[in-house]
Write a protein that holds these residues in place. Structure first.
Motif, PDB file in Angstrom:
ATOM      1  N   SER A 113       0.811  -1.213   0.000  1.00 21.94           N
ATOM      2  CA  SER A 113       0.000   0.000   0.000  1.00 21.94           C
ATOM      3  C   SER A 113       0.847   1.266   0.000  1.00 21.94           C
ATOM      4  O   SER A 113       1.941   1.295   0.561  1.00 21.94           O
ATOM      5  N   ALA A 114       0.283   2.311  -0.604  1.00 22.28           N
ATOM      6  CA  ALA A 114       0.927   3.621  -0.575  1.00 22.28           C
ATOM      7  C   ALA A 114       0.680   4.353   0.740  1.00 22.28           C
ATOM      8  O   ALA A 114       1.329   5.354   1.021  1.00 22.28           O
ATOM      9  N   SER A 115      -0.236   3.858   1.549  1.00 22.58           N
ATOM     10  CA  SER A 115      -0.520   4.506   2.827  1.00 22.58           C
ATOM     11  C   SER A 115       0.576   4.205   3.852  1.00 22.58           C
ATOM     12  O   SER A 115       1.360   3.272   3.672  1.00 22.58           O
ATOM     13  N   PRO A 116       0.640   4.976   4.932  1.00 25.69           N
ATOM     14  CA  PRO A 116       1.726   4.799   5.904  1.00 25.69           C
ATOM     15  C   PRO A 116       1.659   3.478   6.652  1.00 25.69           C
ATOM     16  O   PRO A 116       0.599   3.064   7.120  1.00 25.69           O
ATOM     17  N   SER A 117       2.800   2.852   6.789  1.00 21.24           N
ATOM     18  CA  SER A 117       2.871   1.585   7.512  1.00 21.24           C
ATOM     19  C   SER A 117       2.577   1.758   8.995  1.00 21.24           C
ATOM     20  O   SER A 117       2.232   0.789   9.660  1.00 21.24           O
ATOM     21  N   ILE A 118       2.671   2.985   9.498  1.00 22.23           N
ATOM     22  CA  ILE A 118       2.541   3.200  10.945  1.00 22.23           C
ATOM     23  C   ILE A 118       1.162   2.791  11.458  1.00 22.23           C
ATOM     24  O   ILE A 118       1.021   2.392  12.604  1.00 22.23           O
ATOM     25  N   TYR A 119       0.133   2.850  10.600  1.00 20.30           N
ATOM     26  CA  TYR A 119      -1.152   2.307  11.044  1.00 20.30           C
ATOM     27  C   TYR A 119      -1.533   1.009  10.329  1.00 20.30           C
ATOM     28  O   TYR A 119      -2.387   0.260  10.803  1.00 20.30           O
ATOM     29  N   LEU A 120      -0.878   0.711   9.216  1.00 18.02           N
ATOM     30  CA  LEU A 120      -1.193  -0.534   8.523  1.00 18.02           C
ATOM     31  C   LEU A 120      -0.601  -1.761   9.207  1.00 18.02           C
ATOM     32  O   LEU A 120      -1.171  -2.850   9.135  1.00 18.02           O
ATOM     33  N   GLN A 121       0.543  -1.594   9.877  1.00 19.93           N
ATOM     34  CA  GLN A 121       1.225  -2.747  10.471  1.00 19.93           C
ATOM     35  C   GLN A 121       0.332  -3.481  11.471  1.00 19.93           C
ATOM     36  O   GLN A 121       0.176  -4.703  11.393  1.00 19.93           O
ATOM     37  N   ALA A 122      -0.238  -2.731  12.413  1.00 20.22           N
ATOM     38  CA  ALA A 122      -1.054  -3.368  13.450  1.00 20.22           C
ATOM     39  C   ALA A 122      -2.305  -3.996  12.843  1.00 20.22           C
ATOM     40  O   ALA A 122      -2.715  -5.101  13.231  1.00 20.22           O
ATOM     41  N   TRP A 123      -2.915  -3.294  11.892  1.00 17.79           N
ATOM     42  CA  TRP A 123      -4.128  -3.816  11.273  1.00 17.79           C
ATOM     43  C   TRP A 123      -3.834  -5.107  10.514  1.00 17.79           C
ATOM     44  O   TRP A 123      -4.546  -6.108  10.654  1.00 17.79           O
ATOM     45  N   ALA A 124      -2.788  -5.108   9.718  1.00 22.07           N
ATOM     46  CA  ALA A 124      -2.450  -6.276   8.909  1.00 22.07           C
ATOM     47  C   ALA A 124      -2.077  -7.479   9.781  1.00 22.07           C
ATOM     48  O   ALA A 124      -2.441  -8.618   9.467  1.00 22.07           O
ATOM     49  N   LYS A 125      -1.365  -7.218  10.855  1.00 27.69           N
ATOM     50  CA  LYS A 125      -0.991  -8.310  11.765  1.00 27.69           C
ATOM     51  C   LYS A 125      -2.233  -8.975  12.332  1.00 27.69           C
ATOM     52  O   LYS A 125      -2.298 -10.212  12.437  1.00 27.69           O
TER      53      LYS A 125
END
Length: 203
Positions: A109-121
């Motif tokens: 994703s082009a969005s920031p990993s800072i909020y995607l990491q927890a969601w994806a995990k």
């Protein structure tokens, strides 16, 4: 199987970065960040470098003055309280189906990993390839620490993650021109708006 999902517009029903800033920082900050991007918006070039420059200015304006811990706290709240409101039920079911099959599922994703990491995990995804934020000890967030993970950069990130193996996805899901290159490296691609129904999962 190796499977990749885009996030914004594919899993969600909107652009999550703008939603994140609007909800967690408020409309005044969001509007200020939009205005900071005007000089780059007016540039004639329409390529990926322009897109990257606009996003860099938007992030620097919207999150400037906040350190990593502060932004992470906002990200955790956003994932807990707001992301469940913007995800598409059929895509959540598709992620679950891939996970139950034992597929290797990535979020690109082009969005920031800072909020995607927890969601994806929490969804059982094994890796997040996304845009990284840059922080300065005095200034807080100063924009992006990586290239914007859009277009060819998605393929570049996949290649870096795979190492010596070629980028060859079994399935990938996208919704925009920013996913075209990733989908081109996919045996069974799906593009929202072009393909009416989700592809069948083969046994």
């Amino acid at each position: 199987m190796l499977v990749a999902f885009d996030f914004d517009g594919t899993i969600t029903d909107r652009d999550s970065l703008q939603d994140f800033i609007r909800r967690m920082r408020g409309w005044p900050v969001c509007i200020r960040a939009y205005l900071a991007c005007v000089p780059r918006v007016l540039v004639w070039d329409r390529g990926p470098q322009r897109r990257q420059a606009i996003k860099h200015r938007f992030l620097r304006s919207a999150l400037g003055g906040l350190n990593r811990e502060q932004v992470q706290a906002l990200a955790d709240t956003y994932v807990r309280d707001y992301v469940p409101q913007i995800v598409r039920p059929e895509m959540m079911e598709r992620i679950r189906a891939h996970r139950e099959r034992g597929d290797t599922v990535l979020l690109v994703s082009a969005s920031p990993s800072i909020y995607l990491q927890a969601w994806a995990k929490a969804q059982g995804m094994v890796q997040v390839l996304a845009t990284e934020l840059a922080f300065d000890e005095q200034k807080g967030c100063v924009g992006m620490a990586s290239a914007n993970c859009w277009g060819q950069e998605k393929v570049n990130r996949l290649q870096a993650w795979l190492g010596d193996k070629p980028v060859a996805l079994d399935m990938a899901y996208g919704d925009s021109p920013g996913d075209a290159q990733m989908l081109a490296h996919t045996r069974q691609p799906w593009l929202r708006g072009r393909d009416a129904a989700l592809p069948e999962l083969q046994a």
